[in-house]
Design a protein around this motif. Sequence first.
Motif, mmCIF file in Angstrom:
data_model
loop_
_atom_site.group_PDB
_atom_site.id
_atom_site.type_symbol
_atom_site.label_atom_id
_atom_site.label_comp_id
_atom_site.label_asym_id
_atom_site.label_seq_id
_atom_site.Cartn_x
_atom_site.Cartn_y
_atom_site.Cartn_z
ATOM 1 N N MET B 1 0.864 -1.167 -0.163
ATOM 2 C CA MET B 1 -0.043 0.070 0.089
ATOM 3 C C MET B 1 0.797 1.129 0.014
ATOM 4 O O MET B 1 0.464 2.135 -0.381
ATOM 5 N N LEU B 5 5.233 5.910 -0.380
ATOM 6 C CA LEU B 5 6.187 6.386 0.348
ATOM 7 C C LEU B 5 7.575 5.826 0.318
ATOM 8 O O LEU B 5 8.531 6.211 0.624
ATOM 9 N N LYS B 13 7.436 3.092 10.928
ATOM 10 C CA LYS B 13 5.847 2.973 11.184
ATOM 11 C C LYS B 13 5.555 2.849 12.640
ATOM 12 O O LYS B 13 6.034 1.518 13.050
ATOM 13 N N VAL B 15 3.224 2.376 16.374
ATOM 14 C CA VAL B 15 1.873 2.259 17.001
ATOM 15 C C VAL B 15 1.783 2.781 18.337
ATOM 16 O O VAL B 15 2.792 2.605 19.075
ATOM 17 N N PRO B 38 5.629 14.174 12.570
ATOM 18 C CA PRO B 38 5.600 13.259 11.443
ATOM 19 C C PRO B 38 4.320 12.264 11.301
ATOM 20 O O PRO B 38 4.061 11.606 12.472
ATOM 21 N N PRO B 39 3.970 11.889 9.893
ATOM 22 C CA PRO B 39 2.771 11.145 9.982
ATOM 23 C C PRO B 39 3.010 9.601 10.081
ATOM 24 O O PRO B 39 2.334 8.798 9.451
ATOM 25 N N VAL B 41 2.715 7.384 12.774
ATOM 26 C CA VAL B 41 2.404 6.883 13.966
ATOM 27 C C VAL B 41 0.570 6.530 13.669
ATOM 28 O O VAL B 41 0.018 7.399 13.115
ATOM 29 N N ARG B 42 0.464 5.412 14.211
ATOM 30 C CA ARG B 42 -1.075 4.845 14.004
ATOM 31 C C ARG B 42 -1.448 4.874 15.637
ATOM 32 O O ARG B 42 -1.109 4.061 16.325
ATOM 33 N N ILE B 43 -2.518 5.676 15.822
ATOM 34 C CA ILE B 43 -2.920 5.483 17.347
ATOM 35 C C ILE B 43 -3.996 4.689 17.431
ATOM 36 O O ILE B 43 -5.025 4.451 16.826
ATOM 37 N N ALA B 60 2.020 -6.229 17.820
ATOM 38 C CA ALA B 60 2.189 -5.070 17.046
ATOM 39 C C ALA B 60 3.518 -5.233 16.084
ATOM 40 O O ALA B 60 3.629 -4.802 15.159
ATOM 41 N N SER B 63 3.410 -7.492 13.594
ATOM 42 C CA SER B 63 2.771 -7.349 12.468
ATOM 43 C C SER B 63 3.311 -6.475 11.522
ATOM 44 O O SER B 63 2.873 -5.569 10.695
ATOM 45 N N GLY B 64 4.617 -6.037 12.221
ATOM 46 C CA GLY B 64 5.380 -4.727 11.359
ATOM 47 C C GLY B 64 5.466 -3.709 11.798
ATOM 48 O O GLY B 64 6.386 -2.852 11.107
ATOM 49 N N ALA B 65 5.030 -3.546 13.123
ATOM 50 C CA ALA B 65 5.384 -1.813 13.648
ATOM 51 C C ALA B 65 6.837 -1.947 13.762
ATOM 52 O O ALA B 65 7.309 -2.780 14.334
#
Lengths: 1454, 72
Positions: B1, B5, B13, B15, B38-39, B41-43, B60, B63-65
């Motif tokens: 996806m 980037l 990336k 979490v 910076p973008p 992080v996923r909360i 996490a 899963s690739g974090a």
Amino acid sequence: MLKDNEKVGAVMVVGSGIAGIQASLDLANSGMKVYLVENGISIGGVMAQLDKTFPTNDCSACILSPKLVEVGRHPNVEIKTRRTVESVEGEPGKFKIKLTSAPRYVNLNKCTGCGDCANVCPVSVPAGFNGNLSERKAIYRHFPQAIPSGFAIDKLGTSPCKSNCPTHISVQGYVALIGQGKFKEALKLIKQDNPFPIVCGRVCNHPCETACMRGKVDEAIDIMHLKQFVADLDLNADTRYLPEKKESKGKKVAVVGAGPSGLTCAYYLAIEGYDVEVFESLPVAGGWLAVGIPEYRLPKKVLKAEIKVIEDLGVKIHLNTRIGKDISFDKLKADFNAIFIGCGTMKSSKLNIPGEDMQGVIHGVDYLMKINLGEKISLGDKVAVIGGGNVAMDAVRTAVRTGSKEVFILYRRTRAEMPAAPEEIEEAIEEGVEMKFLVAPKRVVGKDGKVSGIECTRMELGEPDASGRRRPIEIKGSEFIVECDAILPAIGQEADLSFITKESGVSINKWNNVDFDKVTYATNIAGIFTGGDVATGPQTVVKAVFAGKEAAKSINRYLLGEDIKLGREKDWTKDLADKADVSQFAKVPREKYPLMKPEDRKTNFKEVGLGFDEAQAVAEAQRCLNCGICSECYQCVDACIAKAIDHDMTVEEETIEVGAVIASPGFETFDARLRGEFGYGIYKNVVTALQFERILSASGPFFGHVQRISDGKEPKKVAFIQCVGSRDVSCDNSWCSSVCCMYATKEAIIAKEHAKGLEPTIFYMDIRAHGKDFDRFVNRAKGEYGIRYIRSMPSVIKELQQTNNLLIKYVNQDGTLNEEEFDMVVLSVGLMPPKEAKQLAANMGIELEEHGFCKTSLENPVQTSRPGVFVCGAFGGPKDIPETVMEASAAAACAEGLLAAKRGTMITPVDNPEEKDMRGTGVRTGVFVCHCGINIGGVVDVPAVRDYAATLPTVVYTADNLFTCSQDTAVKMAEVIKEKDLTRVVVASCSPRTHEGLFQENCEKAGLNRYLFEMANIRDQNSWVHMHEPEAATEKAKDLLRMAVAKAQYLKPLKPGQLSVNHQALIIGGGLAGMTAALSLADQGFASFIVEKDDRLGGNYNHLYKTLEGLDTRAHLKGLLDKIYKNPLITVLTSAHIEKIEGFIGNYKTTVKVKEGEKVFEHGVVIVAAGAYENKTREYLYGQNAAVKTQRELETLIYEKDPKLASVKNVVMIQCVGSRDNERPYCSRYCCSEAVKNALELKAADPSRDITIIYRDIRTFAFKEDYYKKARELNIKFISYEEDRKPEVVSSGDKVEVKVFDPILNEQVSLPADIVALSIGVVPNPENAAIGQMLKVPTNQDGFFLEAHVKLRPVDFQTDGVFMCGMAHSPKFSDETITQANAAVSRAVMVLCLDFKINCPYSAIQVNVAEGCAEVNTVLCKGCGVCTASCRMNAADLNGFNNEEVLAQIFNLN
Amino acid sequence: MAESLANKGWEPKFVAIVCNWCTYAGADLAGISRIQYPPNVRIIRVPCTGRINPFYIVKALQSGADGVLVSG
């Protein structure tokens, strides 16, 4: 008295600080409808401005915000901002309240709070919310979390420039836009009201400048030339502004005359979509602008450019076409749907003197027209121009340019009366024109029909005439002859109306002008309109423009078949923004407008004005004072995608019916400028405590960085000066403000935490740390933080010029003088009644006490002088937040007591459809992606996210909305849920913290369980924080949405647990608190059981005779007992002991042991009113010498009129016995006041008595300070002592002697005493721990009960269903106990009034011994989820956040 | 996806598993204040950090974090 069924189940709360908010929530949660009325734009009051709260240093905004949200979203609370109470009529139970609402100019139903409007607003003003330490826009909200979250516009009125401008352009608006460099926007704004800025930027008489408020400071803004600056953008095709045309309406309008009024009319009609044709007899368009005004003032090419814009809009101009000659007027009438007559006054008026027809006499109008049309005219060397208007100036200056040597003006009045623009006169004089004043022509003198001179007479000025100017009167016999070669009379013009036929029926008046309606510019014939000079006689360009514009409005309405006059009359002289104090503004010189030099311009027709350059224009525009605040530039209107802004809102009135009123307008802080010696407002580094609070705040002007105002540097030494505007009779504020000692201590601590090297010093008179845990806080400040406390009131502050440091002069206790330098000074300003208190009290029909605060009843501090109207918070006297919150709840309880019968009658019913049967449907997810105007859509590619959503598993429906939270989208969402049979809804928009509830309601309305909803936060946590990374933000939005969709598939429909509620209360303790609570509950119809362990009710109240304020407590107690024993709802058990309390909120069972045996009660709540005790002391010879007594014993002697007292002459009182020491490091609060009370009584009985009070700090807070002051005035002596230097009591026979170090005399003194009265403190009830264990509620380290939250839940426990009041909480006065008891009742009733309770406390997991496993009581569970993480067997799980759900998000990270 | 980037080089990336009442509110406030960060992080919101099972963190990372922030 009204009957119960006549009452109204609603309450109005006036004032929305924490007091109003708490009262509203209590009422609304107990089934009352609440109108929360606020005169500001949002709720929250002063608490919202505070950084932290003492003594726990909780973040004020953090603890307040959830309350704001709760009250903002409460279905039973209607928040009404910008409202004023005008009158309250009626009686308790049913009042009619009249409110007026000031316009907000923003529709709160539409505003989404995105802030796009503020970004474009050009007007900045000091932000009052930040103590004026930063700026905000004219459209604003106080802080990001404000409720209501919508913006508001401040308008002080119409700015005088706009009002005085004949076309009412938003002058302040375009000036502000120019100041921001937004020139195109400025031009567009001007053209909304005037299509001739190029002309009016050059030749206007600019009445705007006459009215300009800057003129009161120094010189008016050069508005005209600013207009010229932006208007000249139209000269350039690239920057030209062509307005958007509406769709063609297919109708034709004829305009007669291509002058300013006609072309203006054509311009606005063309925009409206009409086909407009203009008929002009001259060979050029522009009318007088083209043929009257000379080239050097208004070059032909710029005029043409301006007219070109009008032509480009599709307006056809037929030149050389004279109506009445080339086309008949009647044909126009036949061919067009409407006609506008704007042919001006092109005929010159005659002098009517002999010889006027001689050669060499040429009328100014004709002369200028000929020159402008290119004719060469030679006038000769000497030219006389007659008149003082602009035409005269134009003629005379044109004559200079056509080569005449000696050119002069003859004018019959003086320069002061000349109607010409002052700069025109000035420039003419510069060009060598002579002005002869007070001269009138009598006769033209000539030879052979040719002019050789003019005979004039001298004039003098008489009384003012109709025009307001002084009338010139001829001086008889003063005739003289002036020689000249030509005479140019320029004394007036007339219209040529010969083309208007009699048959047309158009009425022409005696001045040969067309008759018209002053508002609509309609003539007497329907469809024919007029305006400009032809209607009014010669006037200014700008007035002609206005006429054309208004006529266009009328023609549009006429052709649409609407009423042409409706709602158009407006008095522009009203509501002017001209009342502001302009004395504070610094003088800034007006930019000099550049002109060509006189010697360079005299010989030619080049434009004299050279125009501002950009820097000059911006600088000049920035001189604007923003006197109206909002400049009406309408940028916000364009920026607002939600279309929420409405500049036409007006003041409105409404009447609301309620059963009771609660006044909570709060307080305001003392204006520190009134204490001039501290230099506030002059020395930059002297700030008020509230400003310092903002400085400390992370959301404040400096983001929490402690810095000085003068240079932004971090200060080292900061001085706090206490009692600024408190305890100060010089400014008429005798009271103590109660909170300043604590807030100064707090600010000192926080400042030191922010800037480690800081050295705070607090200058004080007494440290008043009389609240729960306050002394401990001050001790920490001294010990842990090293904050210096100096007992002294500084006399004066001086600023040191070089450093802007501040030199404080103060006197030590021993009388020596000190001077010390500080970097910054914080003034601990006192609390004052709100400014509007007087008016509000008058409107509400309540009385104020002597200081201007609300007058309250001694028996009930929340009762005003008017039954049915209650008060809470600082309006009733200065107080801290927990006291305010308690009063708020107490006021709510009193209001409910009055209206209990009407509970639940006016609340908003919840009416949701039955939940749909989802069996067999499977997971069908609908995704709604929000643009939030441009807040999300401006950064994130919303359509791409929407399309992406469609690819995700389970998703069957996707949509994107401009605003998902809007009402129409909500309806659509409910429809889609039904139509598409959705079983999950995911919204990608803002934060669930603010909007989850709203969307969940939408789901419920569509029959979907509210817990099948999930949100992805792609605004607050995405588009807003990645504004410059649209690509990455779009990817992140997709990620967040995918995670949300993944989680959603595991969501389960949830049902809240329910448990029935028992409607009775248990009250532990039968003192004043318990009795008051029982009666208050009974008022609301709830039964209670008082369990008292003594053999009688009353507790400590039995020992009290009178309060300091004069309440006869014996009589009060008797009354209470009477009522209690008569009330069938109250069961009293004395000599009773609680054995066991079982159960939980709503369902308690309590076993009480009484003399007769055991009794068991069932009840829904518990009120702990277990009281406290007077300490037992052995200090100071108590118990060893009979002369040493306690204050309580002394009080008994006094009020029982003991004869032993008669011989008592010397009394010494010792304070803080057993209080504020290591063993009991708390203040017992009431002892200082009790000592003062007894001392005053003793002194009143025998003024010869010598009374000394030995104290550590006198803590007579709030209005009790008045009694302390009185005691000092009566010569009662006060000697302070330090903890480490206590006084000593020595026996000498049956008398005693008290030895104490007097710090003022700086020596040990010895005081003989007949009585030594010890103020011994309070100790908690020793049974508190046992009670606490039974109820699972904690006590604090001193042994008093610990409330759920020190500030905002002062009578609650963490354990729901248990409440406290009275001295079980902490030492307090009897009136405070009464308030707290009422407050506890208010909180308890929120439970008791429910039939079912649906959410509860901790200890929710119990072991079921029979089953051998743990069980969760779903009613008790708070949903924290701690059990899930700690369960080794993974047996516990949490709905909404179960493992599957959280893991689904984690697994869908990528 | 994230090919677009990826072309710009590797970006980590993270979490963040955060408490609803403090950190999540703080993250909202950062937005309201337009603080830029910076973008990467996923909360994930939980009702209390006590609810965070340690294996969430492990999962996490699996899963690739590239990092996990627990805040509350």
